[in-house]
Write a protein that holds these residues in place. Sequence first.
Motif, PDB file in Angstrom:
ATOM      1  N   VAL A  51       0.987  -1.211   0.052  1.00 27.70           N
ATOM      2  CA  VAL A  51      -0.003  -0.036   0.194  1.00 27.70           C
ATOM      3  C   VAL A  51       0.656   1.085  -0.102  1.00 27.70           C
ATOM      4  CG1 VAL A  51      -1.817   1.270   1.219  1.00 27.70           C
ATOM      5  CG2 VAL A  51      -1.817  -1.210   1.058  1.00 27.70           C
ATOM      6  N   TYR A  55       1.093   5.435   0.311  1.00 33.09           N
ATOM      7  CA  TYR A  55       0.321   6.445   0.942  1.00 33.09           C
ATOM      8  C   TYR A  55       1.265   7.770   0.267  1.00 33.09           C
ATOM      9  CZ  TYR A  55      -1.050   3.253   4.474  1.00 33.09           C
ATOM     10  OH  TYR A  55      -1.796   2.148   5.062  1.00 33.09           O
ATOM     11  N   VAL A 102      -4.211   6.882  -1.724  1.00 34.47           N
ATOM     12  CA  VAL A 102      -3.728   5.725  -1.200  1.00 34.47           C
ATOM     13  C   VAL A 102      -3.986   4.513  -2.161  1.00 34.47           C
ATOM     14  CG1 VAL A 102      -4.164   3.614   0.516  1.00 34.47           C
ATOM     15  CG2 VAL A 102      -3.836   5.814   1.011  1.00 34.47           C
ATOM     16  N   LEU A 151      -3.506   0.564  -2.971  1.00 29.53           N
ATOM     17  CA  LEU A 151      -3.099  -0.980  -2.619  1.00 29.53           C
ATOM     18  C   LEU A 151      -2.959  -1.721  -4.032  1.00 29.53           C
ATOM     19  CD1 LEU A 151      -4.789  -3.228  -0.091  1.00 29.53           C
ATOM     20  CD2 LEU A 151      -4.986  -4.256  -2.476  1.00 29.53           C
ATOM     21  N   THR A 168      -7.444   8.557   6.253  1.00 30.28           N
ATOM     22  CA  THR A 168      -6.200   7.948   5.422  1.00 30.28           C
ATOM     23  C   THR A 168      -6.376   6.447   5.855  1.00 30.28           C
ATOM     24  OG1 THR A 168      -4.851   9.885   4.773  1.00 30.28           O
ATOM     25  CG2 THR A 168      -4.023   7.663   4.546  1.00 30.28           C
ATOM     26  N   GLN A 181      -9.638   4.733   4.774  1.00 27.58           N
ATOM     27  CA  GLN A 181      -9.718   4.348   3.440  1.00 27.58           C
ATOM     28  C   GLN A 181      -8.946   3.242   3.123  1.00 27.58           C
ATOM     29  OE1 GLN A 181     -10.608   8.033   0.910  1.00 27.58           O
ATOM     30  NE2 GLN A 181      -9.364   8.691   2.197  1.00 27.58           N
ATOM     31  N   ALA A 182      -7.883   3.077   3.713  1.00 28.50           N
ATOM     32  CA  ALA A 182      -6.817   2.000   3.369  1.00 28.50           C
ATOM     33  C   ALA A 182      -7.299   0.807   3.927  1.00 28.50           C
ATOM     34  CB  ALA A 182      -5.359   2.454   4.190  1.00 28.50           C
ATOM     35  N   VAL A 192       4.036  -1.056   3.628  1.00 24.63           N
ATOM     36  CA  VAL A 192       3.690   0.167   3.180  1.00 24.63           C
ATOM     37  C   VAL A 192       5.005   1.007   2.508  1.00 24.63           C
ATOM     38  CG1 VAL A 192       1.859   0.120   4.929  1.00 24.63           C
ATOM     39  CG2 VAL A 192       4.039   1.119   5.528  1.00 24.63           C
ATOM     40  N   GLN A 241      -3.088   3.356  11.888  1.00 21.50           N
ATOM     41  CA  GLN A 241      -3.420   2.235  10.752  1.00 21.50           C
ATOM     42  C   GLN A 241      -3.236   1.023  11.193  1.00 21.50           C
ATOM     43  OE1 GLN A 241      -3.852   2.762   6.966  1.00 21.50           O
ATOM     44  NE2 GLN A 241      -4.936   1.414   7.955  1.00 21.50           N
TER      45      GLN A 241
END
Length: 494
Positions: A257, A259, A263, A265, A379, A382-383, A403, A417
Amino acid sequence: MGQYVGAIDQGTTGSRFVIVDEHGAFVSIAHKEHEQILPKPGWVEHSPSEILKNTLDVISEALDAAGMQASDLAGVGITNQRETTVIWDRRSGEAVSNAIVWQDTRTADFARSLAGTFGADAFRQKTGLPPATYFSGPKIRWILDQHPGLGQRAIDGELAFGTIDSWLAWHVTGRHVTDVTNASRTMLMDLGSLSWDQELCDAIGVPMSMLPEILPSIGDFGPCRGVLEGTRLTTILGDQHAALVGQAAFGVGDTKVTYGTGVFLLSNTGAEIVHSNSGLLTTVGYQFAGEPATYALEGSVAIAGAGVQWLRDNMGIISSAEEIESLASSVPDNGDVYFVPAFSGLFAPHWRDDARGVLVGLTRYSNKGHLARAVLEATAFQAKDVVDAMVADTGIDLAELRVDGGMVANTLLMGFQADILGIDVVVPSITDTTVLGAAFGAGIEAGVWSGVEDVPHLRQEAVRYRPTMDAGVRDRYLRGWSKAIDRSLNWIEP
Ligand SMILES: Nc1ncnc2c1ncn2[C@@H]1O[C@H](COP(=O)(O)OP(=O)(O)OP(=O)(O)O)[C@@H](O)[C@H]1O
Ligand SMILES: [Mg+2]
């Protein structure tokens, strides 16, 4: 002298050129931001000539700083912001209008009409994409329709279309080319055959004579000229695909993922084209010349770091991106404030172009610390949504999350996160995986490294964030987020 490769990273906010040595170390870097042109709510444009000039400038700067010439580079790669659409005159090489940026929502009605006429599944089946404002095809049609005579000139073969990679490649090599990853973001390419599709082009109204030649991502794009005279273009990869390569995510199931502005993935699905039932896209991961393509599932979120920039540039609440962390840390929690940055509608997994940004849960108690926190937490939420979609599609739980990108410097965000996902979040020692991926590709094709096994082993873990949040608290946050998403929907009326 050792061997070197160069990588152009032409992103949404700026352009960079990086020179990398055979050990994978960055020897020289130059960077320049470009203007975000925002003519109306939901519209985002860039100047193609400014982007070209900045790119050529940073190449010269980085070479000069290293005391090198282009001929010292074994090869050069391009990685780029994807979907952003440029149309230019083949004779003059001048763009006919500003570029329409991937975040731009002006094609919402057209995208909806495509879904209505042909059915969303028709596009998904062939391209891996739902009809949406995000992709290039509708943006091409919009430019052709806005300027009298352009449609006919396109049919007559006088105009060229390209995403940013093609625009730059045209100017550094003289060829009209793109790679499979960038082409897979246009709604015009058949994912299976990796070629432009007549039916798709007819449906959207794009003359095929405008389209570049599609080539494997890591392969020979030909000799360079101008500031890069003396070397060859040996890689083109969309930025998120380059990050996949830069994380050495070459195995099926390998997931990263990134950032940054948004974002993103990406999860490697190998030679198999996996269609999503959960709102993810199917895309080409990368392709080495002479080999079949590797595919990926993708969860794209439009606004993440761009929300931080918005706090800085539009709201003036912080003066630098880093400052958001201390401001957010000035309060113990979000104070029940949630922010949904649906500036470009919502991308994955919702695909709702009628959504717009909302700030909810405000009381007299709320202050700018809560707002900063809500922007950061958005953020992470949403991830989480795209990770959940990926797990639903593949049926495989993630043990940990790899990440990268500019925002992973934010420890408050990364800790939150891990808490919200309930799994470890792992940051590598080099977080600039986009540019690294382009350099790896360029160096493999140019013979600096013999293959993926030979690229410098950089997947070194730098920081690991472990979840500590209690499940009840996590559920309360997720319920708040889900209500906030509901509030953002149905804002734009058809
Ligand atoms: N410490 C920080 N905390 C929060 N956000 C940050 C921090 N540092 C940078 N950012 C955000 O990260 C983004 C920059 O990261 P990165 O360069 O990876 O983005 P990008 O998507 O690659 O950009 P581009 O598209 O221009 O290449 C910016 O949007 C910036 O606001
Ligand atoms: Mg970038």
